[in-house]
Each structure stands twice: as structure tokens, then as C-alpha cells.
Design a protein around this motif. Structure first.
Motif, PDB file in Angstrom:
ATOM      1  N   GLU A 105      -6.875  -4.641  -5.086  1.00  0.00           N
ATOM      2  CA  GLU A 105      -7.466  -4.242  -3.811  1.00  0.00           C
ATOM      3  C   GLU A 105      -6.718  -3.055  -3.206  1.00  0.00           C
ATOM      4  O   GLU A 105      -7.335  -2.135  -2.653  1.00  0.00           O
ATOM      5  CB  GLU A 105      -7.444  -5.428  -2.844  1.00  0.00           C
ATOM      6  N   VAL A 106      -5.391  -3.068  -3.305  1.00  0.00           N
ATOM      7  CA  VAL A 106      -4.600  -1.975  -2.739  1.00  0.00           C
ATOM      8  C   VAL A 106      -4.864  -0.681  -3.502  1.00  0.00           C
ATOM      9  O   VAL A 106      -5.048   0.392  -2.906  1.00  0.00           O
ATOM     10  CB  VAL A 106      -3.099  -2.331  -2.767  1.00  0.00           C
ATOM     11  N   HIS A 107      -4.896  -0.764  -4.831  1.00  0.00           N
ATOM     12  CA  HIS A 107      -5.190   0.429  -5.628  1.00  0.00           C
ATOM     13  C   HIS A 107      -6.580   0.977  -5.298  1.00  0.00           C
ATOM     14  O   HIS A 107      -6.773   2.193  -5.196  1.00  0.00           O
ATOM     15  CB  HIS A 107      -5.114   0.099  -7.119  1.00  0.00           C
ATOM     16  N   LEU A 108      -7.561   0.084  -5.141  1.00  0.00           N
ATOM     17  CA  LEU A 108      -8.918   0.534  -4.813  1.00  0.00           C
ATOM     18  C   LEU A 108      -8.971   1.162  -3.423  1.00  0.00           C
ATOM     19  O   LEU A 108      -9.717   2.119  -3.193  1.00  0.00           O
ATOM     20  CB  LEU A 108      -9.892  -0.630  -4.926  1.00  0.00           C
ATOM     21  N   ALA A 109      -8.178   0.634  -2.489  1.00  0.00           N
ATOM     22  CA  ALA A 109      -8.112   1.247  -1.156  1.00  0.00           C
ATOM     23  C   ALA A 109      -7.545   2.659  -1.253  1.00  0.00           C
ATOM     24  O   ALA A 109      -8.029   3.587  -0.583  1.00  0.00           O
ATOM     25  CB  ALA A 109      -7.260   0.383  -0.229  1.00  0.00           C
ATOM     26  N   ASN A 110      -6.522   2.844  -2.076  1.00  0.00           N
ATOM     27  CA  ASN A 110      -5.967   4.177  -2.294  1.00  0.00           C
ATOM     28  C   ASN A 110      -7.000   5.103  -2.930  1.00  0.00           C
ATOM     29  O   ASN A 110      -7.132   6.277  -2.558  1.00  0.00           O
ATOM     30  CB  ASN A 110      -4.732   4.104  -3.196  1.00  0.00           C
ATOM     31  N   SER A 122     -15.180  -7.352 -12.354  1.00  0.00           N
ATOM     32  CA  SER A 122     -14.490  -8.298 -11.482  1.00  0.00           C
ATOM     33  C   SER A 122     -13.040  -7.884 -11.237  1.00  0.00           C
ATOM     34  O   SER A 122     -12.444  -7.133 -12.019  1.00  0.00           O
ATOM     35  CB  SER A 122     -14.515  -9.699 -12.091  1.00  0.00           C
ATOM     36  N   LYS A 123     -12.482  -8.404 -10.153  1.00  0.00           N
ATOM     37  CA  LYS A 123     -11.068  -8.157  -9.861  1.00  0.00           C
ATOM     38  C   LYS A 123     -10.189  -8.713 -10.968  1.00  0.00           C
ATOM     39  O   LYS A 123      -9.136  -8.148 -11.279  1.00  0.00           O
ATOM     40  CB  LYS A 123     -10.691  -8.782  -8.518  1.00  0.00           C
ATOM     41  N   GLU A 124     -10.626  -9.829 -11.566  1.00  0.00           N
ATOM     42  CA  GLU A 124      -9.853 -10.418 -12.658  1.00  0.00           C
ATOM     43  C   GLU A 124      -9.804  -9.474 -13.860  1.00  0.00           C
ATOM     44  O   GLU A 124      -8.748  -9.288 -14.470  1.00  0.00           O
ATOM     45  CB  GLU A 124     -10.454 -11.762 -13.059  1.00  0.00           C
ATOM     46  N   GLU A 125     -10.943  -8.874 -14.198  1.00  0.00           N
ATOM     47  CA  GLU A 125     -10.972  -7.906 -15.303  1.00  0.00           C
ATOM     48  C   GLU A 125     -10.041  -6.733 -15.023  1.00  0.00           C
ATOM     49  O   GLU A 125      -9.297  -6.283 -15.909  1.00  0.00           O
ATOM     50  CB  GLU A 125     -12.389  -7.386 -15.509  1.00  0.00           C
ATOM     51  N   LEU A 126     -10.106  -6.228 -13.808  1.00  0.00           N
ATOM     52  CA  LEU A 126      -9.293  -5.074 -13.450  1.00  0.00           C
ATOM     53  C   LEU A 126      -7.802  -5.421 -13.422  1.00  0.00           C
ATOM     54  O   LEU A 126      -6.962  -4.612 -13.827  1.00  0.00           O
ATOM     55  CB  LEU A 126      -9.739  -4.526 -12.099  1.00  0.00           C
ATOM     56  N   LEU A 145       0.822  -1.200   0.000  1.00  0.00           N
ATOM     57  CA  LEU A 145       0.000   0.000   0.000  1.00  0.00           C
ATOM     58  C   LEU A 145       0.861   1.257   0.000  1.00  0.00           C
ATOM     59  O   LEU A 145       0.623   2.199  -0.775  1.00  0.00           O
ATOM     60  CB  LEU A 145      -0.916  -0.009   1.221  1.00  0.00           C
ATOM     61  N   MET A 146       1.882   1.295   0.846  1.00  0.00           N
ATOM     62  CA  MET A 146       2.762   2.458   0.914  1.00  0.00           C
ATOM     63  C   MET A 146       3.532   2.641  -0.390  1.00  0.00           C
ATOM     64  O   MET A 146       3.735   3.777  -0.842  1.00  0.00           O
ATOM     65  CB  MET A 146       3.740   2.309   2.092  1.00  0.00           C
TER      66      MET A 146
END
Length: 273
Positions: A237-242, A210-214, A92-93
Motif C-alpha cells: 500500500e505504501v509503495h502504491l501511494a508513492n 491482489s495485494k498478496e500477489e504483489l 512512507l518516508m
């Protein structure tokens, strides 16, 4: 020095890994410049203007996170962080400091080459404008083809109609061709990957992406049906959290990004519905 084409900078304090990276990138057709410290790395990126930079996190003096932040002030180089750290917070960082990808050590040379080639197939842009540098940026050596602008009018159940190429939703505006994003009337600074993911979800409207598509989108292989690993899904998931943090979006009551547990993401409902 005025360089064009495939130029790479390696910032790595371990001589053995530095030599391995140099061999891998040279075999891939890059002109390679390798250094062992953070300050030397920042200067090398400024001097040689590479299209790709690999960056170790655990550097003497200033760490890789700070080096990445300094590089992002003047360069749009594709930045790959390499680290033996496997904790999610480190990933994430790394992505938050400006990296395009994060690869854990030990890594497979073929995987590194594949990730680099995938990035080179993606359009550049989606980053904040760099600060003035001593010399202008060189012509972009990779494809400048912009993502296809959505056609037609957005469904009323997901977002308001397009305005001269802008897609809008709950105060968010995103333009595919200009690669610009605004939030409540103010420019929103996104990394290249964050922009691509947000655009895909906004274009999908209420369809679940889907996560697979992304993940395949980030690898430059949209719609290919290629293999997607757990690490690829975690990167999404990390990019989406950002993205959520920058949008000030809440998981429980989302304004923009709605998680569909176990599947992926879609655009949240418009306000007032």
C-alpha cells in the motif's frame, strides 16, 4: 578496496543492535562493515560498494532518511531501514527516500535474513542512474535476468499495443527488459520496488492483481502461494501511494492505478472509454 560478492554495510548507532546485525549478516555469508553515524555510513557505502545496507532511522547528526537520499545519489545497494517507529508515515518516508524495505524493531534475525535473500533473488535496476562516483560500479553479483517481456498485443480495453517492447497506457510507457519508465514523454524515476509493482499491474491490464500477489513479488517469490502478513500488505500500500504521487494519479478518478477495494489493483480504463 575492490570487493566482490556478498558485502554488507551496517549503519546503526546502538552498539548492541549493531553487534547483533553484524553477527546475523556474517552468519549469512556476508563480509560486514559496521559504522555508527550517518556520514560514516555514506562513506562506507561509497568505499565498500555493498550489495546490502541496513540503515537505522534515528541516527545522531543526520537521520536515516537523509542518509538514504545521499546513498541513492551514487549507489544501487539494497537498502533496508530499521526503526522502532511503527507509524505509516515513517514507513512512507523511508520508502520514499530510497529504501527497498522497512523493518520495525525489535526484529527477528531469521526474518531479516529471509527478506535479504528475497531481495537478492530480484533483478537489480529500476532506480535512477547514480551520479558519477570516483570509481565505476563493480559487476553486478546478483542475477541480471530481466523480467519476461509480455508477448502479443495488449487488449484494446486496457492499453494500446506494444511498441518494440514498450507497454503504453494513457501517456505512460514502461519497458520490462530495459527497466525504463516514461510519463508524457519524460523519464520517470522509480525505485526498484515501485517499478516491479507498476510493471505487474500494467502487464495484468484489467485483471485485478491482489495485494498478496504483489507482496510475494516484492519478496522475490511470485506465484509461490507463500504466507503474506499484514505488514507485507501495508508495504504494498505504501509503495502504491508513492507510485500514485509520482504519477500524479488520483484515487477517485485514476488515470493509471485503480484500487479494487479489499482485493488489490488493476490498470485504469484508457482515456476516452
Amino acid at each position: 578496496m575492490d570487493t566482490v560478492g556478498r558485502v554488507a554495510v551496517i549503519i546503526e548507532d546502538d552498539a548492541d543492535i549493531r553487534n547483533l546485525l553484524e553477527a546475523v549478516l556474517t552468519q549469512a555469508g556476508f563480509e560486514v562493515h559496521a559504522v555508527g553515524t550517518g556520514p560514516d555510513g555514506v562513506e562506507a557505502v561509497r568505499r565498500y560498494r555493498p550489495i546490502v545496507t541496513t540503515l537505522d532511522i534515528s541516527l545522531p547528526g543526520i537521520d536515516g532518511f537523509e542518509v538514504a537520499r545521499q546513498i541513492r545519489r551514487f549507489s544501487h545497494t539494497y537498502l533496508i531501514m530499521l526503526s522502532a517507529r511503527t507509524e505509516e508515515i515513517d514507513t512512507l518516508m523511508g520508502l520514499d527516500s530510497g529504501a527497498d524495505d522497512y523493518l520495525t524493531k525489535p526484529f527477528r534475525p531469521r526474518e531479516l535474513r529471509a527478506r535479504i535473500e528475497a531481495m537478492l533473488r530480484r533483478p537489480r535496476g529500476g532506480l535512477p542512474p547514480p551520479d558519477p562516483a570516483p570509481r565505476p560500479d563493480p559487476p553486478d553479483p546478483v542475477s541480471t535476468t530481466s523480467p519476461t517481456r509480455p508477448t502479443g498485443r495488449a487488449e484494446s480495453s486496457a492499453s494500446v499495443p506494444e511498441d518494440e517492447g514498450w507497454l503504453t497506457h494513457n501517456g505512460l510507457r514502461i519497458h520490462a527488459e530495459m527497466r525504463l519508465t516514461e510519463l508524457d514523454g519524460k523519464p520517470l524515476e522509480l525505485t526498484r520496488s515501485e517499478f516491479d509493482l507498476l510493471l505487474a499491474i500494467v502487464q495484468g491490464r484489467r485483471r485485478v492483481v491482489s495485494k498478496e500477489e504483489l507482496a510475494l513479488l516484492l519478496r522475490g517469490e511470485p506465484g509461490s502461494g507463500g504466507y503474506v502478513s499484514d505488514a507485507d500488505r501495508r508495504t504494498v500500500e505504501v509503495h502504491l501511494a508513492n507510485l500514485r504521487r509520482k504519477l500524479n494519479d488520483h484515487v477517485v478518478s485514476p488515470r493509471y492505478l485503480q484500487t479494487v477495494r479489499g482485493v488489490g489493483y488493476r490498470l485504469a480504463m484508457p482515456r476516452g472509454q
